[in-house]
Design a protein around this motif. Structure first.
Motif, PDB file in Angstrom:
ATOM      1  N   GLU A  39      -0.402  12.620   4.729  1.00  0.00           N
ATOM      2  CA  GLU A  39      -0.060  11.297   4.227  1.00  0.00           C
ATOM      3  C   GLU A  39      -1.241  10.751   3.431  1.00  0.00           C
ATOM      4  O   GLU A  39      -2.393  10.842   3.875  1.00  0.00           O
ATOM      5  CB  GLU A  39       0.269  10.351   5.377  1.00  0.00           C
ATOM      6  CG  GLU A  39       1.455  10.800   6.225  1.00  0.00           C
ATOM      7  CD  GLU A  39       1.710   9.878   7.408  1.00  0.00           C
ATOM      8  OE1 GLU A  39       0.932   8.903   7.567  1.00  0.00           O
ATOM      9  OE2 GLU A  39       2.665  10.124   8.162  1.00  0.00           O
ATOM     10  N   GLN A  81      -2.356   7.205   1.397  1.00  0.00           N
ATOM     11  CA  GLN A  81      -2.101   5.837   0.940  1.00  0.00           C
ATOM     12  C   GLN A  81      -2.719   5.658  -0.441  1.00  0.00           C
ATOM     13  O   GLN A  81      -3.866   6.037  -0.676  1.00  0.00           O
ATOM     14  CB  GLN A  81      -2.675   4.825   1.928  1.00  0.00           C
ATOM     15  CG  GLN A  81      -1.897   4.734   3.230  1.00  0.00           C
ATOM     16  CD  GLN A  81      -2.384   3.597   4.108  1.00  0.00           C
ATOM     17  OE1 GLN A  81      -3.399   2.982   3.830  1.00  0.00           O
ATOM     18  NE2 GLN A  81      -1.637   3.320   5.166  1.00  0.00           N
ATOM     19  N   THR A  92       0.871  -1.181   0.000  1.00  0.00           N
ATOM     20  CA  THR A  92       0.000   0.000   0.000  1.00  0.00           C
ATOM     21  C   THR A  92       0.907   1.229   0.000  1.00  0.00           C
ATOM     22  O   THR A  92       1.219   1.778   1.052  1.00  0.00           O
ATOM     23  CB  THR A  92      -0.927   0.004   1.241  1.00  0.00           C
ATOM     24  OG1 THR A  92      -0.126  -0.126   2.416  1.00  0.00           O
ATOM     25  CG2 THR A  92      -1.922  -1.131   1.177  1.00  0.00           C
ATOM     26  N   SER A 102       2.470   4.926  -0.180  1.00  0.00           N
ATOM     27  CA  SER A 102       1.971   6.164   0.414  1.00  0.00           C
ATOM     28  C   SER A 102       2.802   7.340  -0.053  1.00  0.00           C
ATOM     29  O   SER A 102       4.009   7.221  -0.300  1.00  0.00           O
ATOM     30  CB  SER A 102       1.986   6.082   1.939  1.00  0.00           C
ATOM     31  OG  SER A 102       3.301   5.922   2.420  1.00  0.00           O
TER      32      SER A 102
END
Length: 649
Positions: A92, A94, A64, A66
């Protein structure tokens, strides 16, 4: 079986390796920083505001992936004094793995770390979150190339943030601390789980619940369900509603709420009209126990100096007023534009008594508020009241209160006031019509003009051996010297009529009590500016009562604070009475003249309650003309002894 499992695990591991290699290749060939400019351009086009990222963007490789944006700032409205609507230590995001192979960014989760969010409205009620789109810089209004990326965000999280909301119309500021806030959904068509942990204006709040799917909100498929529960200030809370939007109106229908032991239902509507937002609220609470309400936390609030200074030597208190000197919620009145209604089936007072069938109607516009309250069952009677507030002058709002209470039970009213004396019968009516200015109840009382009238009918008052310290109890005791002697007092009437001017009630025999043995009235002042009183009280013995004349041959003076006045003999008025008695004796009036001086005349026109009710005290007649001789007056046998006491012999 074992071989099959090994094949599956091996294949899965190989797939993961292939995907990580693919991501690495993508990262090696894509500079994530090149997406900042088109992203900022897209936001500028949509909102007219500038997005700044003050640091290099980092793309972390995993199953995943980011993207990390450090030191992010989003520009505020041009009229705001704060340059940024939002700043964050970092953002942030993802990213979905598979779209990366097509060089597309699909955000799975968006996270704000240590954000500072500033929400506010201007003087007209316009919010800084209301955006004015800028003209597109790309031909045909298209977004710049490279900005084509998916922005469907299923999850949102805020960590360790702060939020400030300032109402530009009222000046009130609300502060929130966000320890954690999350919105999570499995996909765009699944319900959203919401979670909040933090505080609002130092009140701890912990809520969790479910919202409708994001796709339903985006497609505006109404109604949109909302259900949350948790704790507010340690009290359990539960709220359910359905949101509907139509044009400029947002409606919260089928509202059901619980707060502690309180439950209710209703609806809320919000309509944007130009630069203003008009609210319409209707709530119904079947039962409201005041004992179940949490005690509010005291806060130190700076208040303006009292508009009327205390008279010299009055000795009034400097704090702890009976009429509280705490700020009224006038800021909320000024900010609120719309109408509201509240119906309470049963209000349970803290002393166990109940008020039923309460309705409240509020209409507010342009900082002018009209509040109407009715109670169908209040202490055995009823109440109708109207409060009008003009808060256009925030430093000195004008307040007008009118109230009319009928057929209140005297025993219930006394119990509500903390009086423990046994009382049988008695009905009370009260009318209030006063105006004043101020930001606290005490300051309003300090400027009151108008009239307060309280009248009680016949009742039987049980014997009392204690004298309360309040002003009302002291006045009643002075007018009823037998309250601690007789088994019961037959109250015929009691009148408290206060004509007010600039916070001072000038009493001219407008306070009166009549019982089976005595009658009397009070004259003087009650000063609400410093909560002091100075009253002269003279009881008069009724016909046929055998008692020591010296108990009634002088005026009692009550002075001091409302909550603890002092009782003494009024020397000046007593000297006048002595001189009057001496003049009567010198003229040969004898016992008959003394009786007329010390015993109330039977004339209804001169009855103290009637005088107090009329508000027009008659001029006192000369001693030689105060009525005709009354036959059958039972004067005490020890008149000489009584006069000796009176004259100090």
């Amino acid at each position: 079986m074992r071989r099959t499992a090994l094949v599956i695990l091996g294949s899965a591991a190989a797939l993961v390796v292939v995907m990580l290699v693919g991501v690495a290749i993508v990262v090696a060939t894509i500079d994530p920083n090149r997406f900042v400019a088109p992203l900022a351009a897209r936001i500028k086009s949509e909102t007219g505001r500038t997005l700044k990222v003050q640091g290099p963007i980092d793309l972390k490789v995993s199953l995943t992936p980011s993207v990390v944006l450090p030191q992010v700032a989003f520009e505020n409205a041009p009229w705001s004094k704060t340059p940024d609507l939002l700043t964050a230590k970092r953002v942030e995001a993802q990213i979905a793995l598979m779209p990366l192979f097509s060089r597309r960014f699909e955000v799975l989760e968006f996270r704000l770390i240590e954000p500072v969010i500033t929400l506010e409205t201007d003087a007209t009620g316009k919010g800084n979150w209301e955006f004015a789109p800028a003209a597109s810089s790309a031909p045909g209004g298209q977004t710049p190339s490279g900005a084509a990326m998916a922005l469907g965000i299923g999850n949102l999280e805020i960590r360790q943030g702060t939020l400030t909301y300032r109402n530009g119309m009222s000046g009130k500021t609300t502060h929130a601390v966000i320890e954690r806030f999350t919105l999570r959904a499995r996909d765009m068509k699944s319900p959203v789980a919401v979670d909040f942990l933090g505080s609002i204006d130092d009140v701890p709040v912990a809520l969790a619940g479910d919202l409708g799917p994001p796709s339903q909100w985006i497609a505006q498929q109404w109604p949109y369900p909302v259900a949350v529960k948790g704790e507010v200030d340690g009290n359990p809370v539960k709220v359910q509603t359905k949101i509907t939007k139509s044009g400029t109106t947002t409606a919260f229908d089928e509202v059901a709420f619980n707060y502690g032991s309180i439950a209710g239902s209703g609806r809320v509507r919000s309509t944007v009209d130009g630069t203003k937002t008009r609210m319409s609220i209707a709530l119904d609470i079947p039962s409201l126990p005041l004992a179940g309400l949490p005690a509010s936390k005291p806060r130190a609030v700076a208040t303006p100096t009292s508009p009327a200074p205390a008279p010299a030597g009055a000795g009034g208190p400097t704090g702890n007023w009976i009429v509280p000197d705490v700020p009224l919620p006038l800021g909320a009145f000024a900010a609120f534009d719309g109408d509201a209604s509240l119906t309470i089936g049963e209000l349970k007072l803290r002393n166990g008594q109940q008020v039923s069938r309460i309705t409240t109607e509020i209409n507010s516009a342009d900082a002018q508020v009209d509040v109407k309250v009715t109670a169908g069952a209040l202490l055995g009677g009823s109440l109708r009241a109207q409060l009008q507030v003009d808060a256009r002058r925030a430093d000195a709002p004008a307040i007008h209160l009118q109230a009319n209470a009928q057929e209140l039970d005297l025993p219930k009213l006394a119990a509500a006031g903390g009086i423990t004396r046994e009382i049988r019968g008695g009905k009370v009516r009260a009318t209030i019509d006063v105006t004043g200015r101020g930001t606290t109840p005490h300051r309003v009382a300090s400027t009151m003009d108008g009239t307060i009238l309280v009248v009680s009918g016949p009742a039987t008052l049980g014997r009392t051996t204690t004298q309360e310290q309040s002003a009302v109890s002291q006045i009643a005791g002075a007018l009823d010297p037998f309250r601690g002697v007789d088994a019961a007092t037959e109250l015929r009437c009691a009148v408290f009529r206060l004509p007010l001017s600039n916070g001072v009630a000038h009493v001219d025999r407008s306070i009166a009590i009549e019982t089976g043995k005595v009658a009397g009235s009070a004259t003087g002042t009650l000063d609400f500016r410093d909560e002091t009183l100075d009253l002269s009280v003279q009881p008069q013995l009724r016909q046929g009562i055998n008692v020591d004349i010296s108990q009634f041959a002088n005026l009692v003076r009550i002075r001091g604070r409302f909550d603890k006045p002092a009782v003494a003999i009024d020397a000046a008025q007593s000297a006048q009475m002595i001189a009057k008695l001496g003049a009567l004796g010198a003229k040969g009036g004898g016992l008959e003249a003394l009786g007329r001086a010390l015993i109330a005349t039977p004339s209804d026109a001169a009855a103290p309650c009637a005088v107090a009710m009329s508000g027009k005290a008659p001029r006192e007649a000369a001693p030689a003309q105060r009525g005709q001789p009354v036959p059958g007056i039972d004067l005490p046998n020890d008149v000489g002894k009584a006069l000796g006491k009176l004259l100090g012999r």
